[in-house]
Design a protein around this motif. Structure first.
Motif, PDB file in Angstrom:
ATOM      1  N   GLY A  91      16.197  -3.739  -6.186  1.00 29.68           N
ATOM      2  CA  GLY A  91      17.036  -4.793  -5.650  1.00 29.68           C
ATOM      3  C   GLY A  91      17.063  -4.731  -4.126  1.00 29.68           C
ATOM      4  N   GLY A  92      17.573  -5.760  -3.498  1.00 30.73           N
ATOM      5  CA  GLY A  92      17.649  -5.779  -2.048  1.00 30.73           C
ATOM      6  C   GLY A  92      16.351  -6.234  -1.409  1.00 30.73           C
ATOM      7  N   GLU A  93      16.388  -6.318  -0.086  1.00 34.26           N
ATOM      8  CA  GLU A  93      15.240  -6.863   0.643  1.00 34.26           C
ATOM      9  C   GLU A  93      14.035  -5.930   0.657  1.00 34.26           C
ATOM     10  N   ASN A  94      14.239  -4.643   0.401  1.00 29.75           N
ATOM     11  CA  ASN A  94      13.138  -3.689   0.424  1.00 29.75           C
ATOM     12  C   ASN A  94      12.626  -3.343  -0.972  1.00 29.75           C
ATOM     13  N   CYS A  95      13.019  -4.097  -1.981  1.00 27.31           N
ATOM     14  CA  CYS A  95      12.624  -3.801  -3.358  1.00 27.31           C
ATOM     15  C   CYS A  95      11.098  -3.754  -3.486  1.00 27.31           C
ATOM     16  N   PRO A  96      10.540  -2.637  -3.945  1.00 24.60           N
ATOM     17  CA  PRO A  96       9.075  -2.524  -4.021  1.00 24.60           C
ATOM     18  C   PRO A  96       8.455  -3.443  -5.067  1.00 24.60           C
ATOM     19  N   VAL A  97       9.172  -3.693  -6.162  1.00 19.35           N
ATOM     20  CA  VAL A  97       8.626  -4.553  -7.214  1.00 19.35           C
ATOM     21  C   VAL A  97       8.594  -6.008  -6.759  1.00 19.35           C
ATOM     22  N   ALA A  98       9.659  -6.445  -6.107  1.00 11.76           N
ATOM     23  CA  ALA A  98       9.695  -7.815  -5.589  1.00 11.76           C
ATOM     24  C   ALA A  98       8.603  -8.031  -4.547  1.00 11.76           C
ATOM     25  N   ALA A  99       8.389  -7.025  -3.699  1.00  8.20           N
ATOM     26  CA  ALA A  99       7.340  -7.134  -2.680  1.00  8.20           C
ATOM     27  C   ALA A  99       5.966  -7.194  -3.332  1.00  8.20           C
ATOM     28  N   PHE A 100       5.758  -6.408  -4.370  1.00 11.37           N
ATOM     29  CA  PHE A 100       4.464  -6.417  -5.056  1.00 11.37           C
ATOM     30  C   PHE A 100       4.203  -7.762  -5.725  1.00 11.37           C
ATOM     31  N   TYR A 137       3.329 -10.237  -3.122  1.00 10.25           N
ATOM     32  CA  TYR A 137       1.988  -9.956  -2.609  1.00 10.25           C
ATOM     33  C   TYR A 137       0.921 -10.540  -3.530  1.00 10.25           C
ATOM     34  N   LEU A 138       1.077 -10.341  -4.835  1.00  6.86           N
ATOM     35  CA  LEU A 138       0.112 -10.898  -5.787  1.00  6.86           C
ATOM     36  C   LEU A 138       0.045 -12.417  -5.688  1.00  6.86           C
ATOM     37  N   SER A 139       1.194 -13.039  -5.477  1.00  4.83           N
ATOM     38  CA  SER A 139       1.226 -14.506  -5.424  1.00  4.83           C
ATOM     39  C   SER A 139       0.588 -15.063  -4.158  1.00  4.83           C
ATOM     40  N   LYS A 140       0.456 -14.231  -3.131  1.00  5.06           N
ATOM     41  CA  LYS A 140      -0.102 -14.678  -1.857  1.00  5.06           C
ATOM     42  C   LYS A 140      -1.575 -14.323  -1.681  1.00  5.06           C
ATOM     43  N   LEU A 141      -2.160 -13.605  -2.644  1.00  6.69           N
ATOM     44  CA  LEU A 141      -3.552 -13.192  -2.518  1.00  6.69           C
ATOM     45  C   LEU A 141      -4.498 -14.388  -2.647  1.00  6.69           C
ATOM     46  N   ASN A 142      -5.681 -14.236  -2.080  1.00  6.63           N
ATOM     47  CA  ASN A 142      -6.691 -15.292  -2.130  1.00  6.63           C
ATOM     48  C   ASN A 142      -7.276 -15.361  -3.544  1.00  6.63           C
ATOM     49  N   PRO A 143      -7.249 -16.523  -4.182  1.00  8.74           N
ATOM     50  CA  PRO A 143      -7.762 -16.628  -5.554  1.00  8.74           C
ATOM     51  C   PRO A 143      -9.274 -16.425  -5.663  1.00  8.74           C
ATOM     52  N   GLY A 144      -9.988 -16.528  -4.553  1.00  3.41           N
ATOM     53  CA  GLY A 144     -11.437 -16.372  -4.595  1.00  3.41           C
ATOM     54  C   GLY A 144     -11.914 -14.931  -4.476  1.00  3.41           C
ATOM     55  N   GLU A 145     -11.010 -13.988  -4.272  1.00  6.30           N
ATOM     56  CA  GLU A 145     -11.369 -12.577  -4.119  1.00  6.30           C
ATOM     57  C   GLU A 145     -10.556 -11.755  -5.116  1.00  6.30           C
ATOM     58  N   ASN A 146     -11.245 -10.873  -5.850  1.00  2.00           N
ATOM     59  CA  ASN A 146     -10.580 -10.110  -6.906  1.00  2.00           C
ATOM     60  C   ASN A 146     -10.009  -8.784  -6.435  1.00  2.00           C
ATOM     61  N   TRP A 160       0.833  -1.211   0.000  1.00  2.00           N
ATOM     62  CA  TRP A 160       0.000   0.000   0.000  1.00  2.00           C
ATOM     63  C   TRP A 160       0.862   1.254   0.000  1.00  2.00           C
ATOM     64  N   PHE A 161       1.870   1.282   0.871  1.00  2.00           N
ATOM     65  CA  PHE A 161       2.730   2.474   0.965  1.00  2.00           C
ATOM     66  C   PHE A 161       3.521   2.677  -0.320  1.00  2.00           C
ATOM     67  N   ASP A 162       4.087   1.613  -0.873  1.00  2.00           N
ATOM     68  CA  ASP A 162       4.878   1.732  -2.099  1.00  2.00           C
ATOM     69  C   ASP A 162       4.037   2.254  -3.263  1.00  2.00           C
ATOM     70  N   LEU A 163       2.831   1.738  -3.417  1.00  2.00           N
ATOM     71  CA  LEU A 163       1.964   2.193  -4.515  1.00  2.00           C
ATOM     72  C   LEU A 163       1.541   3.643  -4.306  1.00  2.00           C
ATOM     73  N   GLY A 179      15.944  -4.740 -19.135  1.00  2.00           N
ATOM     74  CA  GLY A 179      15.642  -5.893 -18.299  1.00  2.00           C
ATOM     75  C   GLY A 179      15.218  -5.566 -16.878  1.00  2.00           C
ATOM     76  N   THR A 180      15.169  -4.272 -16.524  1.00  3.50           N
ATOM     77  CA  THR A 180      14.745  -3.887 -15.180  1.00  3.50           C
ATOM     78  C   THR A 180      13.228  -4.014 -15.056  1.00  3.50           C
ATOM     79  N   LYS A 181      12.785  -4.679 -14.021  1.00  2.00           N
ATOM     80  CA  LYS A 181      11.351  -4.854 -13.819  1.00  2.00           C
ATOM     81  C   LYS A 181      10.741  -3.596 -13.205  1.00  2.00           C
ATOM     82  N   PHE A 182       9.485  -3.332 -13.586  1.00  2.00           N
ATOM     83  CA  PHE A 182       8.774  -2.188 -13.021  1.00  2.00           C
ATOM     84  C   PHE A 182       7.286  -2.503 -12.952  1.00  2.00           C
ATOM     85  N   VAL A 183       6.581  -1.738 -12.122  1.00  2.00           N
ATOM     86  CA  VAL A 183       5.128  -1.871 -11.961  1.00  2.00           C
ATOM     87  C   VAL A 183       4.479  -0.648 -12.588  1.00  2.00           C
TER      88      VAL A 183
END
Length: 441
Positions: free
Chosen positions: A250-259, A262-271, A189-192, A220-224
């Motif tokens: 890059g690193g542990e605080n990378c906003p793209v990696a966190a995003f 997060y998407l991979s951990k969301l509940n598939p039954g809720e959009n 939420w904060f990163d977005l 090759g740099t990933k972005f949202v």
């Protein structure tokens, strides 16, 4: 019987003849809408908050009319009659506690009444703010606003940017991280909000899993990026496509990696993009979130909850994050017209409402410099912050912005230890110098 048979035959003949002319109903190409249907559609043009504000302003005027034994159906008054009513109303409007309204509240009340008159079902086609019939009423309005300002009741306040100290404290607190469902949700939420300059409470509940996507740039740099044009307060009638993007660091605080996590951990039954975090989950669990979205109130108080959890010096609001992004970009030398594309403001004056102010760090630093010139003993943090930023900019321009070069810090410490500053070289200098390097692009 013969007469009855004759009549029955005649009716049958009539029905047969009628059927030849009556064709079955064909499906229509165009829809059918009543005036009520059209009014309902027209009302959708306003945001929920705007509708709530309009209802409040209109109720206030109607309550005043009832108390003054006037006709509460002001919608049907002539422009001249309405102008007389409003001239008195502006002067006599009070809160439930009997206090005068602030300038911003009065402005909102007048705008609410104007919207109401021009919305369904009235469509009065009058403008109580600009039409000449309301000049006398608006003269009273302007005079009252000047008086409120003179009396210190001009309470218009822009949101305070998050201080540099609190930003660094927030980053190191663990409140925004990828370690658990709640921290990950807060971080995304904060990163977005920070990287896309989102308004405090606007549109978060409507975001879905597909509202943002991860892509790769030419190198090759990933972005949202945002996936569609969004209706906002500043662009209610036109599609505005934000050009802001959130790039991987890059690193542990990378906003793209966190995003992405997060998407991979969301509940598939809720959009919905923001879902309620589960409790007692394991790191390797596939789903970290419930099959239900976060409510508007919870999303609306997100930064307040983050401030409390990180024990920041101030309880910030959601909109403070947007103000912080504008301030950081302006301090880094980004042109105002470019910040407009980032924040979706329609004019530069709106952006300057955020950037034409000193931050708490700048105020502290300037106060320290002035006090030092008079020989006063001062706390050193403000001066250190300001000088650290100045040195960081200089080093950046010399292309020497590499913390691994030891002479950077040594040179800064030598300068601060010399007259007229004579500041002891402590660990706090290392910390502020590192902060300065991080906030300069």
């Amino acid at each position: 019987m013969a007469e009855y048979a004759a009549r029955e035959l005649t009716e049958k003949d009539f029905l047969q003849e009628t059927e030849e002319f009556v064709q079955p109903m064909q499906p229509t190409r165009f829809g059918n809408f009543t005036e009520d249907d059209l009014d309902s559609i027209e009302l959708l043009k306003d945001e929920k908050a705007t509708t709530k504000q309009t209802t409040w302003g209109v109720k206030l005027l109607r309550d005043w009319l009832i108390e003054k034994n006037e006709n509460p159906a002001f919608e049907y008054l002539s422009p001249e009659g309405l102008a007389v009513i409003l001239r008195r109303f502006y002067a006599e409007a009070r809160s439930k506690t009997g206090e005068r309204y602030s300038k911003s509240s009065l402005t909102g009340i007048r705008a609410s009444v104007n919207r109401h008159l021009n919305s369904p079902p009235y469509h009065r086609n009058v403008n109580i703010i600009r039409d000449r019939e309301f000049k006398a009423a608006n003269n009273i309005f302007v005079a009252l606003c000047k008086q409120l300002k003179a009396d210190g009741l001009d309470s218009t306040k822009h949101k305070t940017p998050i201080s540099t100290y609190d930003l660094r404290k927030l980053a190191s607190s663990g409140v925004l991280s990828s370690s658990d469902p709640l921290a990950l949700s807060r971080k995304v939420w904060f990163d977005l909000t920070f990287h896309f300059g989102r308004r405090g409470r606007e549109g978060f509940r409507k975001l879905t899993k597909s509202s943002y996507r991860v892509r790769e740039s030419y190198d090759g740099t990933k972005f949202v990026e945002f996936t569609y044009s969004e209706k906002t307060k500043n662009h209610p009638d036109d599609d505005f496509e934000t050009q802001a993007k959130m790039f991987a660091t890059g690193g542990e605080n990378c906003p793209v990696a966190a995003f992405a996590k997060y998407l991979s951990k969301l509940n598939p039954g809720e959009n919905a993009l923001f879902q309620r975090p589960r409790v007692n989950v394991k790191p390797d669990d596939k789903v970290w979130y419930c099959n239900s979205p976060l409510g508007e109130n919870k999303l609306g108080s997100m930064m307040r909850d983050i401030s409390k959890a990180a024990n920041l010096s101030t309880i910030y609001t959601n909109h403070c994050v947007r103000a912080t992004a504008c301030t950081v970009l302006d301090s880094a030398g980004v042109e105002t017209r470019h910040i407009m594309y980032f924040t979706a403001h329609k004019n530069e004056a709106s952006v300057r409402s955020y950037t034409n102010k000193l931050t708490s760090d700048q105020s502290h630093g300037m106060s320290g410099i002035l006090s030092k010139s008079l020989g006063y003993q001062t706390e050193h943090n403000g001066v250190v912050i300001l000088l650290s930023l100045q040195w960081a900019v200089t080093l950046h321009r010399l292309k020497l912005k590499t913390p691994s070069c030891p002479w950077h810090l040594d040179k800064l410490l030598q300068t601060l230890a010399s007259p007229p500053f004579q500041i002891p070289t402590t660990r706090v200098l290392h910390r502020y110098f590192t902060v300065a390097l991080l906030v300069v692009p």
